[in-house]
Enzyme design. Sequence first.
Site, PDB file in Angstrom:
ATOM      1  CG  ASP A   5      -2.457  -0.994   0.963  1.00 14.49           C
ATOM      2  OD1 ASP A   5      -1.900  -2.116   0.944  1.00 14.49           O
ATOM      3  OD2 ASP A   5      -2.411  -0.766   2.256  1.00 14.49           O
ATOM      4  CD  GLU A  60      -0.862  -6.075   9.373  1.00 15.75           C
ATOM      5  OE1 GLU A  60      -1.245  -5.364  10.154  1.00 15.75           O
ATOM      6  OE2 GLU A  60      -0.904  -5.839   8.657  1.00 15.75           O
TER       7      GLU A  60
HETATM    8  C1  DGY Z   1      -5.544  -1.594   4.509  1.00 15.22           C
HETATM    9  O1  DGY Z   1      -7.134  -1.185   4.842  1.00 15.22           O
HETATM   10  O2  DGY Z   1      -5.428  -1.049   5.196  1.00 15.22           O
HETATM   11  C2  DGY Z   1      -5.790  -2.598   3.362  1.00 15.22           C
HETATM   12  O3  DGY Z   1      -4.384  -3.143   3.384  1.00 15.22           O
HETATM   13  C3  DGY Z   1      -6.046  -1.878   2.535  1.00 15.22           C
HETATM   14  O4  DGY Z   1      -6.785  -3.094   1.338  1.00 15.22           O
END
Ligand code: DGY
Length: 434
Positions: A169, A400
């Site tokens: 992201d 994570e």
């Molecule tokens: C988040 O919300 O951080 C996700 O990676 C988007 O899908």
Amino acid sequence: MTDYKDIEELNRTAIEILRRNSREERYTVPAQKLYPFQWNWDSCFVAEGLATSSEDRAWTEIETLFRSQWESGKVPHIVFHKDAPSYFPGPDRWRCANTPPTSGITQPPVAATKVRAIYETAKDNDRADKALAYLIPRILKWHHWFHNERDPNGSGLIAAYHPWETGRDNSPEWDEPLKSVPLETLKPYTRRDTDLVPAAQRPVKEEYDRFVALLDLFVANNYIQKRLYDITPFKVADIGLNSILLRANRDLLWLVETTGHQGHHAEQIKDWIEAQEQALGQFWNDETECFHSLDLISGAPIPDITAAAFLPFYGGDLPEQFHEPLLKRFAAWAGKVEFMVPGFDPFNPKFHAERYWRGPVWPIMNYMIGNGLHDHGYGDQALRIGTDTARLIAAHGFMEYFNAYTAEGLGGHDFSWTASSWLCHANRYYAATL
Ligand code: DGY
């Protein structure tokens, strides 16, 4: 040396996390509150872990995802099976007319690769055959969508329209391209992620604003892909997504040729593979001797180097000329950090040890990179990745992501794809850490 934990206990914990994160025996949430729905690539990774205890449940996981495939072939990145106030942006913002509601973008296509992996170890042949009959035509349709809608000129470069589609992201790679996303009309919103995870471990507000503004733009254009190809202000060819699709095409070809399902599509898949193989050189930069993502709007390579630069090994059959420079870079990174593979170049001043995709180690990336290196005969590097992942998880839990220097666990707890990566990859290397 890792504090001794019994491998059986770690395996049991991983299976228990998958059980607890399972919903209605149909799908798995990545993490209880942080990600309370079904995510596309998470689910496919998770299915492989589920297969270690129940093949039926594993197939169901992927089948559930594909039940939400769009008519166009796109498989959405989130399926909102149930309301959950702990997440933003939810269905109200995405405004997609599906039941159950979904998001309107996609994610890196790992389904074909995971279907092949589960099929290859399956003992229940009838269930496997039923799953393949359902899934293979739908995966074909999804890959067709990537090649047609996201590469309308047949260049072999597949476009992502949103950083969330790359799965990484807030990678520094997207900083510059994101600057073209206008914010003037952005309507107010409230983030939820930073209620659950320290803000220093998540994307910053400027990134989030642009993530949401892009989403609003897609809604305003009814998600019409070919129109978006011309007007989206963010359009990149991500070396990660492109390598993952190349690998998925190879595995899909194997599936149609081996299982007797949809065998008549083999030539089509071979054409996709050939186009992607021919395009691979465009990601390569002779000066840095490395793979870079490309900004498809400016036409320029993106200077920042991330762990995804090693994913072409996972993409498969990587031409020899790329090996040595990549292995040299791998060695330099391995000498710099304690735990491989940092998500971002640890020599770059933008490296951030805690912030999501700007530095930390991600077990699923390690799984893919480790496998790719192993398949090309680089056992030492694969061993380093496998043992580092095993040490991180054994010492700090099924987090994570992890700090590449201190091993500290970051982001969400009891994370499904970390549990799955343990069961399918890291636990094989645990003994070597003791
Ligand atoms: C988040 O919300 O951080 C996700 O990676 C988007 O899908």
